[in-house]
Design a protein around this motif. Structure first.
Motif, short mmCIF file in Angstrom:
data_model
loop_
_atom_site.label_atom_id
_atom_site.label_comp_id
_atom_site.label_asym_id
_atom_site.label_seq_id
_atom_site.Cartn_x
_atom_site.Cartn_y
_atom_site.Cartn_z
N ASN A 1 4.53 47.84 96.06
CA ASN A 1 5.70 47.59 96.91
C ASN A 1 6.72 46.72 96.19
O ASN A 1 7.93 46.96 96.28
N LEU A 2 6.25 45.69 95.48
CA LEU A 2 7.19 44.85 94.73
C LEU A 2 7.87 45.64 93.62
O LEU A 2 9.05 45.44 93.34
N MET A 3 7.13 46.55 92.99
CA MET A 3 7.72 47.38 91.94
C MET A 3 8.80 48.30 92.52
O MET A 3 9.86 48.48 91.93
N LEU A 4 8.55 48.86 93.70
CA LEU A 4 9.54 49.74 94.32
C LEU A 4 10.79 48.98 94.75
O LEU A 4 11.91 49.49 94.61
N VAL A 5 10.63 47.76 95.25
CA VAL A 5 11.80 46.95 95.59
C VAL A 5 12.58 46.60 94.32
O VAL A 5 13.81 46.64 94.30
#
Length: 58
Positions: free
Chosen positions: A31-35
Motif C-alpha cells: 500500500n505504501l508503494m502504491l501511494v
C-alpha cells in the motif's frame, strides 16, 4: 516536493518489507508503494512542482 514524499514512502515500504515487520493492512509495504507511485505520477504530471513560470513579465 511530491517526488521527495514518494521517495520517503518507497524507503519506508522497503524497510517494512526487508525487516519483515508485521503491520496492519493500511500500512502494508504494498500500500505504501502504491501511494508512492501515485505521488510520483502526480509529480511527473506537473502537479505540485512549486514555482511556476507563468505570470512573469519583463
Amino acid at each position: 516536493m511530491l517526488a521527495i514524499a514518494a521517495a520517503v514512502l518507497f524507503f519506508i515500504a522497503f524497510l517494512i518489507n526487508a525487516a519483515d515487520i508485521a503491520t496492519n493492512d493500511v500500512f502494508a509495504s504494498t500500500n505504501l508503494m502504491l501511494v508512492g507511485l501515485g505521488l510520483l505520477a502526480l509529480h511527473v504530471a506537473g502537479i505540485g512542482n512549486g514555482w511556476a513560470a507563468r505570470g512573469r513579465r519583463r
